[in-house]
Design a protein around this motif. Sequence first.
Motif, PDB file in Angstrom:
ATOM      1  N   ALA A   1      15.548 -98.805  18.274  1.00 39.87           N
ATOM      2  CA  ALA A   1      16.971 -99.057  18.541  1.00 39.87           C
ATOM      3  C   ALA A   1      17.661 -97.778  19.012  1.00 39.87           C
ATOM      4  O   ALA A   1      17.332 -96.684  18.543  1.00 39.87           O
ATOM      5  CB  ALA A   1      17.651 -99.573  17.268  1.00 39.87           C
ATOM      6  N   PRO A   2      18.636 -97.907  19.948  1.00 32.98           N
ATOM      7  CA  PRO A   2      19.331 -96.715  20.442  1.00 32.98           C
ATOM      8  C   PRO A   2      19.968 -95.895  19.323  1.00 32.98           C
ATOM      9  O   PRO A   2      19.904 -94.663  19.337  1.00 32.98           O
ATOM     10  CB  PRO A   2      20.402 -97.255  21.383  1.00 32.98           C
ATOM     11  N   GLU A   3      20.550 -96.589  18.336  1.00 31.56           N
ATOM     12  CA  GLU A   3      21.194 -95.865  17.225  1.00 31.56           C
ATOM     13  C   GLU A   3      20.155 -95.056  16.447  1.00 31.56           C
ATOM     14  O   GLU A   3      20.405 -93.930  16.020  1.00 31.56           O
ATOM     15  CB  GLU A   3      21.880 -96.841  16.257  1.00 31.56           C
ATOM     16  N   GLN A   4      18.961 -95.657  16.271  1.00 24.70           N
ATOM     17  CA  GLN A   4      17.912 -94.977  15.515  1.00 24.70           C
ATOM     18  C   GLN A   4      17.400 -93.757  16.289  1.00 24.70           C
ATOM     19  O   GLN A   4      17.168 -92.692  15.712  1.00 24.70           O
ATOM     20  CB  GLN A   4      16.759 -95.962  15.236  1.00 24.70           C
ATOM     21  N   ALA A   5      17.238 -93.925  17.590  1.00 29.08           N
ATOM     22  CA  ALA A   5      16.761 -92.813  18.418  1.00 29.08           C
ATOM     23  C   ALA A   5      17.774 -91.661  18.385  1.00 29.08           C
ATOM     24  O   ALA A   5      17.402 -90.484  18.257  1.00 29.08           O
ATOM     25  CB  ALA A   5      16.550 -93.292  19.846  1.00 29.08           C
ATOM     26  N   PHE A   6      19.055 -92.016  18.471  1.00 31.60           N
ATOM     27  CA  PHE A   6      20.117 -91.008  18.427  1.00 31.60           C
ATOM     28  C   PHE A   6      20.119 -90.299  17.073  1.00 31.60           C
ATOM     29  O   PHE A   6      20.268 -89.072  16.988  1.00 31.60           O
ATOM     30  CB  PHE A   6      21.460 -91.705  18.682  1.00 31.60           C
ATOM     31  N   TYR A   7      19.928 -91.086  16.018  1.00 35.61           N
ATOM     32  CA  TYR A   7      19.848 -90.505  14.663  1.00 35.61           C
ATOM     33  C   TYR A   7      18.700 -89.487  14.581  1.00 35.61           C
ATOM     34  O   TYR A   7      18.881 -88.378  14.054  1.00 35.61           O
ATOM     35  CB  TYR A   7      19.634 -91.639  13.649  1.00 35.61           C
ATOM     36  N   LEU A   8      17.536 -89.856  15.111  1.00 36.92           N
ATOM     37  CA  LEU A   8      16.377 -88.944  15.030  1.00 36.92           C
ATOM     38  C   LEU A   8      16.680 -87.598  15.675  1.00 36.92           C
ATOM     39  O   LEU A   8      16.231 -86.558  15.195  1.00 36.92           O
ATOM     40  CB  LEU A   8      15.155 -89.574  15.722  1.00 36.92           C
TER      41      LEU A   8
END
Length: 436
Positions: free
Chosen positions: A348-355
Amino acid sequence: MSSSVQAFRGRFLHCLANPAEAAQEAMAYFEDGTLLVENGHVVSLSHTSNTELPSGCVLHDFSGKFIVPGFVDTHVHYPQVDVIASYGTQLLEWLETYTFPAEAAFENPETANDTANFFLDELMRNGTTTALVFGTVHKESVNAFFTQAQKRKLRMICGKVLMDRNAPAALCDTAETGYADSKALIKQWHNTERLGYAVTPRFAPTSTNEQLAKAGELLTEFPDVHLHTHLSENIAECNWVASLFPEQLDYLSVYEHFGLLRKRSVFAHSIHLSHNEWSRLGKACASVAHCPTSNLFIGSGLFDMRAAQRASVLVGLGTDVGGGDSYSLLRTINEAYKIQQLQGHSLAPEQAFYLATLGGATALDLQSYIGNFEPGKEADFVVLDTQATPVIRRRCAAAHDWQSTLFALMMLGDDRCIQETFIMGEPSKSTGELDR
Ligand code: GUN
Ligand code: ZN
């Protein structure tokens, strides 16, 4: 009297938690918000541009541009800047052919200094404001790195490589000298301003039992330093470890046996792991650095993100330059997405951004200093330009919400999208030539 408070206006996006664990509350997005910064730290982030500013406060207007926390690179080698994009070979041959000869040049402190300058400028040009970094076996390589990082006021972690076998003689230390040099560097640099030290055995095959035991001693003596190494990157490497350490249950056991598996231990790659190894990493509160560009470039394998999540292992992203072929965390996210796609899972884009932001900070246990715009945090952030190229401009114009704009930026973006990088509230690109 003029105020020392600075204000920044733009489209703010940051994480308050891990989206995988708190989907609803994890993301905060303000279409037209105001960030106040004082003495390099966040004072507040408000959802409106109607905020009353303290008198004399300078306003930096980035309306329409994304402003996000600085990116965190959780695994990278600064001495490998000239190794990037070297043709052919897989890990062990790649090390012998390209990496070891390049690292031998760091015996010369001038090489170390010039390379550290280049490397840190390149990180900032790519929006990376914090990194966990390998030096070489030479103590001076770390002195040069920290000296340059300190000049730029960056939050950086680095360590001298420990390597006392299976490498060219010119690149080997001994269990004793590796211990003594690391200890001297810890005393000189650890917790100096924004700098931190990582005890850095290269990987299990290049350290004797004696050296790994000494690394464990350092962690006992200095509990808040990091441990930084490689784990289970390539099948031939894993087989080699099994033959060098027949008494150990698996690859992770080698590190575990010598006290190197704990919180603040960061294991790069972690691809070919058993269920049991994942579970022990999670229980130990250890972290892994997922390095997708490197894993594809060197042909090492596909990282199992869902196994990491199931075992509650902290994950950050690493560029692994020079095994990785880009300094950009945006490019790194792009490849991370494709690696999960190949395994039937869409990151998910949010997860990638979080990483790339708060997740990376948490994997390095630096979340109380960096990773988002919470009041009191250090004001390292990046202005992202959604107009950087014709393709990006057109694709972002077609996106109807911030999630799809963010995803397009992460898939299409690179250093061209980094309009400005701020370190402790100060622009880094315009610092010009530092006194070198
Ligand atoms: N394993 C041991 N050393 C290295 C290195 O320098 N790069 C990568 N990618 N893997 C390693
Ligand atoms: Zn590496």
